[in-house]
Motif scaffolding. Structure first.
Motif, PDB file in Angstrom:
ATOM      1  N   MET A  74       0.846  -1.203   0.000  1.00 28.74           N
ATOM      2  CA  MET A  74       0.000   0.000   0.000  1.00 28.74           C
ATOM      3  C   MET A  74       0.875   1.244   0.000  1.00 28.74           C
ATOM      4  O   MET A  74       1.868   1.325   0.726  1.00 28.74           O
ATOM      5  CB  MET A  74      -0.925   0.021   1.232  1.00 28.74           C
ATOM      6  CG  MET A  74      -2.136  -0.873   1.095  1.00 28.74           C
ATOM      7  SD  MET A  74      -3.218  -0.848   2.558  1.00 28.74           S
ATOM      8  CE  MET A  74      -3.884   0.810   2.499  1.00 28.74           C
ATOM      9  N   ARG A  75       0.471   2.222  -0.798  1.00 32.73           N
ATOM     10  CA  ARG A  75       1.195   3.494  -0.856  1.00 32.73           C
ATOM     11  C   ARG A  75       0.883   4.305   0.408  1.00 32.73           C
ATOM     12  O   ARG A  75      -0.127   4.085   1.066  1.00 32.73           O
ATOM     13  CB  ARG A  75       0.778   4.272  -2.095  1.00 32.73           C
ATOM     14  CG  ARG A  75       1.159   3.581  -3.387  1.00 32.73           C
ATOM     15  CD  ARG A  75       0.709   4.416  -4.581  1.00 32.73           C
ATOM     16  NE  ARG A  75       1.043   3.743  -5.811  1.00 32.73           N
ATOM     17  CZ  ARG A  75       0.148   3.254  -6.648  1.00 32.73           C
ATOM     18  NH1 ARG A  75      -1.136   3.374  -6.401  1.00 32.73           N
ATOM     19  NH2 ARG A  75       0.525   2.647  -7.747  1.00 32.73           N
ATOM     20  N   TRP A  77      -0.207   7.355   0.715  1.00 38.29           N
ATOM     21  CA  TRP A  77      -1.478   8.079   0.662  1.00 38.29           C
ATOM     22  C   TRP A  77      -2.653   7.132   0.905  1.00 38.29           C
ATOM     23  O   TRP A  77      -3.665   7.532   1.486  1.00 38.29           O
ATOM     24  CB  TRP A  77      -1.638   8.848  -0.650  1.00 38.29           C
ATOM     25  CG  TRP A  77      -1.879   7.997  -1.866  1.00 38.29           C
ATOM     26  CD1 TRP A  77      -0.942   7.537  -2.756  1.00 38.29           C
ATOM     27  CD2 TRP A  77      -3.136   7.490  -2.324  1.00 38.29           C
ATOM     28  NE1 TRP A  77      -1.551   6.774  -3.737  1.00 38.29           N
ATOM     29  CE2 TRP A  77      -2.892   6.736  -3.494  1.00 38.29           C
ATOM     30  CE3 TRP A  77      -4.443   7.612  -1.870  1.00 38.29           C
ATOM     31  CZ2 TRP A  77      -3.912   6.099  -4.203  1.00 38.29           C
ATOM     32  CZ3 TRP A  77      -5.454   6.985  -2.577  1.00 38.29           C
ATOM     33  CH2 TRP A  77      -5.190   6.232  -3.725  1.00 38.29           C
ATOM     34  N   GLU A  78      -2.514   5.862   0.468  1.00 36.03           N
ATOM     35  CA  GLU A  78      -3.580   4.888   0.700  1.00 36.03           C
ATOM     36  C   GLU A  78      -3.714   4.572   2.191  1.00 36.03           C
ATOM     37  O   GLU A  78      -4.825   4.463   2.712  1.00 36.03           O
ATOM     38  CB  GLU A  78      -3.310   3.588  -0.054  1.00 36.03           C
ATOM     39  CG  GLU A  78      -3.482   3.680  -1.554  1.00 36.03           C
ATOM     40  CD  GLU A  78      -3.157   2.365  -2.229  1.00 36.03           C
ATOM     41  OE1 GLU A  78      -4.046   1.827  -2.912  1.00 36.03           O
ATOM     42  OE2 GLU A  78      -2.015   1.873  -2.068  1.00 36.03           O
ATOM     43  N   LYS A  79      -2.583   4.433   2.863  1.00 36.44           N
ATOM     44  CA  LYS A  79      -2.592   4.174   4.302  1.00 36.44           C
ATOM     45  C   LYS A  79      -3.200   5.355   5.049  1.00 36.44           C
ATOM     46  O   LYS A  79      -4.001   5.174   5.971  1.00 36.44           O
ATOM     47  CB  LYS A  79      -1.176   3.882   4.802  1.00 36.44           C
ATOM     48  CG  LYS A  79      -0.615   2.583   4.277  1.00 36.44           C
ATOM     49  CD  LYS A  79       0.828   2.374   4.732  1.00 36.44           C
ATOM     50  CE  LYS A  79       1.408   1.106   4.125  1.00 36.44           C
ATOM     51  NZ  LYS A  79       2.803   0.894   4.520  1.00 36.44           N
ATOM     52  N   ALA A 162     -13.121   0.608  -1.316  1.00 35.88           N
ATOM     53  CA  ALA A 162     -11.685   0.388  -1.092  1.00 35.88           C
ATOM     54  C   ALA A 162     -11.416  -1.070  -0.728  1.00 35.88           C
ATOM     55  O   ALA A 162     -10.438  -1.662  -1.214  1.00 35.88           O
ATOM     56  CB  ALA A 162     -11.188   1.319   0.018  1.00 35.88           C
ATOM     57  N   HIS A 166      -9.070  -3.630  -2.907  1.00 33.51           N
ATOM     58  CA  HIS A 166      -7.949  -4.398  -2.366  1.00 33.51           C
ATOM     59  C   HIS A 166      -8.137  -5.897  -2.576  1.00 33.51           C
ATOM     60  O   HIS A 166      -7.170  -6.618  -2.819  1.00 33.51           O
ATOM     61  CB  HIS A 166      -7.737  -4.088  -0.882  1.00 33.51           C
ATOM     62  CG  HIS A 166      -7.049  -2.785  -0.669  1.00 33.51           C
ATOM     63  ND1 HIS A 166      -5.694  -2.625  -0.838  1.00 33.51           N
ATOM     64  CD2 HIS A 166      -7.538  -1.575  -0.342  1.00 33.51           C
ATOM     65  CE1 HIS A 166      -5.375  -1.370  -0.608  1.00 33.51           C
ATOM     66  NE2 HIS A 166      -6.477  -0.698  -0.312  1.00 33.51           N
TER      67      HIS A 166
END
Length: 186
Positions: A74-75, A77-79, A162, A166
């Motif tokens: 996960m990037r 910004w995603e976290k 989201a 995933h």
């Protein structure tokens, strides 16, 4: 991949079902009248208070138990987005029932709340306020409750979207951290 605890998973799915039920019930009961509407309001209030109590328990559990880490894939910004949505959902899970409770407590009708037709639930100590102040708070809590309902729908859609991204696109097993184990072999 590390998973959430059994209690966190149970609370997540129980609260999710209750919130979705109450959103639908909240919009449907607006179309009813008389005793049918009164009955649905009582059920709506009962579910709302149950969401409040379970959400406080869930928040306490979350503050005392670390969530499993996000996958390294996960990037940043995603976290950050995932964490922000989770904390906004906690705010809504507690704020929405509180605004509903305040709305009922300031209502000119002063109708009692019996949780699931059994347990008397008190009003917040605002009913003895001057009528003008009480009606202002009633109006504000009604607006906040409705705004939180729309905010809930939007955040739930984002959260589910989201999770599906995933699961189906990234295939990084983020969703499996919160799915109940249906057998011991999983």
């Amino acid at each position: 991949m590390p998973r959430y605890s059994s209690l966190a998973i149970f609370l997540h799915w129980t609260i999710a079902v209750l919130i979705l039920t109450n959103l639908g019930l909240g919009w449907w009961m607006q179309t009813l009248e008389g005793l049918a509407q009164f009955e649905k309001y009582q059920l709506h209030k009962s579910i709302g208070i149950l969401v409040l109590l379970l959400s406080v328990l869930r928040l306490v559990w979350r503050l005392t138990h670390r969530a499993p880490p996000y996958p390294d894939t996960m990037r940043g910004w995603e976290k950050l987005a995932a964490s922000s949505v989770h904390w906004l959902l906690y705010a809504i899970m507690i704020g929405m029932p509180l605004t509903g409770w305040l709305l009922v407590s300031t209502s000119a009708f002063n109708l009692p709340t019996l949780l699931f037709h059994t347990v008397p639930w008190p009003h917040l100590p605002v009913h003895d306020w001057p009528v003008e102040a009480r009606m202002q708070v009633n109006h504000l809590s009604e607006g906040a409750h409705k705004a939180l309902a729309f905010g809930t729908a939007a955040l739930v859609a984002l959260h589910v979207g989201a999770a599906l991204k995933h699961q189906l696109v990234a295939r990084d097993k983020v969703l499996s951290r919160m799915l109940p184990r249906l057998s011991r072999s999983n």
